[in-house]
Design a protein around this motif. Structure first.
Motif, PDB file in Angstrom:
ATOM      1  N   PHE A 149      -4.901  -4.431   0.559  1.00  0.00           N
ATOM      2  CA  PHE A 149      -3.775  -3.736  -0.070  1.00  0.00           C
ATOM      3  C   PHE A 149      -3.986  -2.223  -0.080  1.00  0.00           C
ATOM      4  O   PHE A 149      -3.028  -1.461   0.068  1.00  0.00           O
ATOM      5  CB  PHE A 149      -3.537  -4.259  -1.486  1.00  0.00           C
ATOM      6  N   VAL A 150      -5.222  -1.785  -0.269  1.00  0.00           N
ATOM      7  CA  VAL A 150      -5.506  -0.345  -0.215  1.00  0.00           C
ATOM      8  C   VAL A 150      -5.282   0.177   1.202  1.00  0.00           C
ATOM      9  O   VAL A 150      -4.651   1.227   1.399  1.00  0.00           O
ATOM     10  CB  VAL A 150      -6.945  -0.049  -0.692  1.00  0.00           C
TER      11      VAL A 150
ATOM     12  N   GLY B  44      -1.711   0.394   1.841  1.00  0.00           N
ATOM     13  CA  GLY B  44      -1.163   1.569   1.161  1.00  0.00           C
ATOM     14  C   GLY B  44      -1.417   2.850   1.932  1.00  0.00           C
ATOM     15  O   GLY B  44      -0.551   3.740   1.984  1.00  0.00           O
TER      16      GLY B  44
ATOM     17  N   VAL C 164       1.027   2.911   4.784  1.00  0.00           N
ATOM     18  CA  VAL C 164       2.357   3.228   4.255  1.00  0.00           C
ATOM     19  C   VAL C 164       2.468   4.726   3.976  1.00  0.00           C
ATOM     20  O   VAL C 164       3.488   5.366   4.295  1.00  0.00           O
ATOM     21  CB  VAL C 164       2.645   2.420   2.973  1.00  0.00           C
ATOM     22  N   TYR C 165       1.424   5.307   3.402  1.00  0.00           N
ATOM     23  CA  TYR C 165       1.411   6.744   3.080  1.00  0.00           C
ATOM     24  C   TYR C 165       1.669   7.578   4.335  1.00  0.00           C
ATOM     25  O   TYR C 165       2.545   8.450   4.352  1.00  0.00           O
ATOM     26  CB  TYR C 165       0.067   7.109   2.457  1.00  0.00           C
TER      27      TYR C 165
ATOM     28  N   TYR D 114       4.701  -4.700   1.801  1.00  0.00           N
ATOM     29  CA  TYR D 114       5.064  -3.284   1.695  1.00  0.00           C
ATOM     30  C   TYR D 114       6.361  -2.957   2.436  1.00  0.00           C
ATOM     31  O   TYR D 114       6.894  -1.856   2.301  1.00  0.00           O
ATOM     32  CB  TYR D 114       3.950  -2.415   2.293  1.00  0.00           C
TER      33      TYR D 114
ATOM     34  N   THR E  88       7.232   6.755  -4.512  1.00  0.00           N
ATOM     35  CA  THR E  88       7.211   5.403  -3.955  1.00  0.00           C
ATOM     36  C   THR E  88       5.788   4.947  -3.646  1.00  0.00           C
ATOM     37  O   THR E  88       5.386   3.832  -3.999  1.00  0.00           O
ATOM     38  CB  THR E  88       8.073   5.337  -2.677  1.00  0.00           C
ATOM     39  N   VAL E  89       5.030   5.809  -2.978  1.00  0.00           N
ATOM     40  CA  VAL E  89       3.656   5.448  -2.612  1.00  0.00           C
ATOM     41  C   VAL E  89       2.810   5.213  -3.860  1.00  0.00           C
ATOM     42  O   VAL E  89       2.071   4.223  -3.955  1.00  0.00           O
ATOM     43  CB  VAL E  89       3.024   6.537  -1.721  1.00  0.00           C
TER      44      VAL E  89
ATOM     45  N   LEU F 129       4.041   1.922  -5.659  1.00  0.00           N
ATOM     46  CA  LEU F 129       3.761   0.709  -4.894  1.00  0.00           C
ATOM     47  C   LEU F 129       2.276   0.381  -4.859  1.00  0.00           C
ATOM     48  O   LEU F 129       1.854  -0.706  -5.264  1.00  0.00           O
ATOM     49  CB  LEU F 129       4.263   0.877  -3.454  1.00  0.00           C
ATOM     50  N   VAL F 130       1.502   1.329  -4.358  1.00  0.00           N
ATOM     51  CA  VAL F 130       0.075   1.068  -4.185  1.00  0.00           C
ATOM     52  C   VAL F 130      -0.596   0.837  -5.538  1.00  0.00           C
ATOM     53  O   VAL F 130      -1.396  -0.098  -5.700  1.00  0.00           O
ATOM     54  CB  VAL F 130      -0.609   2.223  -3.428  1.00  0.00           C
TER      55      VAL F 130
ATOM     56  N   TYR G 295       0.619  -2.646  -7.031  1.00  0.00           N
ATOM     57  CA  TYR G 295       0.115  -3.765  -6.233  1.00  0.00           C
ATOM     58  C   TYR G 295      -1.387  -3.965  -6.446  1.00  0.00           C
ATOM     59  O   TYR G 295      -1.849  -5.077  -6.692  1.00  0.00           O
ATOM     60  CB  TYR G 295       0.383  -3.510  -4.740  1.00  0.00           C
ATOM     61  N   VAL G 296      -2.148  -2.887  -6.346  1.00  0.00           N
ATOM     62  CA  VAL G 296      -3.609  -2.992  -6.447  1.00  0.00           C
ATOM     63  C   VAL G 296      -4.026  -3.440  -7.846  1.00  0.00           C
ATOM     64  O   VAL G 296      -4.874  -4.328  -8.001  1.00  0.00           O
ATOM     65  CB  VAL G 296      -4.278  -1.650  -6.071  1.00  0.00           C
TER      66      VAL G 296
END
Length: 436
Positions: A38-39, A42, A45-46, A200, A227-228, A231-232, A235-236
């Motif tokens: 997940f990291v 992320g 995604v970033y 994501y 958003t980042v 989300l991250v 989720y984490v």
């Protein structure tokens, strides 16, 4: 639209069934190392979002990545990525309509899934016709429900872990203390990355909505930051507090990992509550997806890459929205009539999203080499090495699809879709050249 509304639109698209339900498969495959996945997701995604941000700041357009692909690699690239994205999202959202219909049948047992699904798609379509302001307010409300559900789960999990939940002793490290960090090895993390990226997926809506943002040069980067972080972070933290509560090996795709974890501690109302949140999450995702689909179709029509009757000069792309809604209904009925063929097609939805992200990063690399930093304001750090790392990572993720049970069909369908639209583009191009 403000930065907050753009953020809520993005979160409304992203946080859906893939996280509340589908993440169970990823967690089971990777075990506790799912946190690393997940990291890493992320981080990808970033960089993807800020690559999109730089191009959006330079040229805010409703076509977003479809327009940028055209500018970078020519009209053929724009045609293919635009239609692949649109097709994948239409198929994906028609399957979401089926899923939410099945969930809602507990309240309407006598209604057929086809009728319920049709009503849901029509409602989502009509709501999108009301315009960006009204839709963003509704989307914000639905997104907040999902965010509150995740926060509530985190709070309950912490109470269980530290022993403050009445009727339950302290969980402490619980199941986490008995599990190896990498039960599936590197293969487990690699396999889970595909499903993590699906969780994501949807953040690209920021680009499609940028043309309706207030002062995009300031609003879009702010919305991406929000958003980042949301989300991250959520989720984490959510996965981190889940791990002590339940052994990852007993999770499966039929039950939300949150519900499964809370059921072990006799919190029986969790299933009903998460079920309501799941319905909200899917409806929210469909609303935001339809918003993007309408604008994508308008962009394709304006570029001469879709039928001329889909062109719409109004603020709200009525024709694109109605066409997308009708296509979803056809997809829903097709799926109910030919479920085996339909399962093959909808699994291409994940491919279309990953394919879009690859095109975004590839377009950004060409954009930066041609134009440099937009107005001297670079958001993507470490270019070009960071962008090349993200591009290679996404290619590895998409090539890993055949290694994941059930995903080989999506990979094949996605490849077929790309080839099909490439052939269609070449045929149309040839016919147009013959007319001149």
């Amino acid at each position: 639209m403000s930065a907050w509304q753009l953020t809520m639109m993005a979160l409304g698209t992203v946080i859906g069934g893939s996280f509340f339900l589908g993440s169970a498969i990823a967690i089971e495959a990777a075990g506790p190392s799912i946190l690393i996945a997940f990291v890493l997701g992320g981080v990808l995604v970033y960089f993807i979002l800020f690559a999109l941000s730089e191009m959006t700041v330079s040229n805010p357009t409703s076509g977003s990545f479809q327009t940028y692909a055209t500018e970078a690699y020519g009209p053929g690239a724009g045609f293919v990525v635009g239609w692949v994205y649109w097709s994948g999202m239409v198929l994906g959202m028609s399957s979401e309509a089926t899923a939410v219909s099945i969930l809602m049948r507990q309240w309407f047992p006598n209604m057929k899934i086809s009728l319920l699904g049709t009503i849901i798609i029509i409602s989502v379509t009509l709501l999108n016709l009301l315009g960006a302001d009204l839709l963003s307010n509704l989307e914000s409300g639905l997104a907040i429900i999902k965010l509150l559900a995740i926060v509530a789960f985190i709070m309950i999990a912490l109470l269980l872990i530290f022993g403050f939940m009445p009727g339950n002793s302290s969980v402490g490290a619980g199941a986490l203390a008995k599990e190896p960090l990498f039960p599936g090895g590197i293969k487990g993390i690699a396999g889970s990355m595909l499903l993590v990226m699906f969780a994501y997926a949807g953040f690209e809506i920021i680009g499609l909505a940028s043309s309706e943002a207030k002062n995009p040069k300031e609003t879009v980067p702010k919305a991406i930051n929000y958003t980042v972080l949301c989300l991250v972070g959520l989720y984490v933290i959510c996965i981190a507090v889940l791990l002590p509560l339940i052994p990852t090996s007993i999770l499966d795709e039929n039950t939300s990992p949150m519900v499964a974890a809370l059921d072990r501690y006799h919190i029986s109302w969790a299933g009903f509550a998460i079920n309501i949140v799941l319905i909200t999450a899917i409806l929210s995702t469909m609303l935001a997806a339809m918003f993007g689909l309408g604008r994508m179709m308008r962009s394709l029509a304006e570029a001469g890459q879709a039928p001329n009757w889909l062109r719409d000069k109004k603020d709200v792309p009525y024709r694109g929205i109605l066409f997308s809604g009708l296509s979803m209904i056809i997809g829903l009925w097709f799926g109910l009539l030919f479920p085996r063929v339909y399962l093959f097609l909808i699994s291409a939805g994940g491919f279309s999203v990953l394919f879009t992200y690859i095109v975004i990063v590839a377009s950004h690399i060409r954009f930066r080499r041609k134009h440099g930093c937009p107005e001297g304001n670079c958001k993507v750090r470490g270019f070009p090495y960071s962008s090349l790392f993200v591009l290679v990572s996404l290619i590895i993720v998409i090539l890993s699809m055949p290694l994941i049970p059930g995903q080989i069909y999506g990979f094949i369908a996605g490849i077929v879709m790309v080839i099909l639209y490439t052939v269609i583009y070449l045929i149309v191009k040839y016919k147009n050249s013959q007319k001149r």
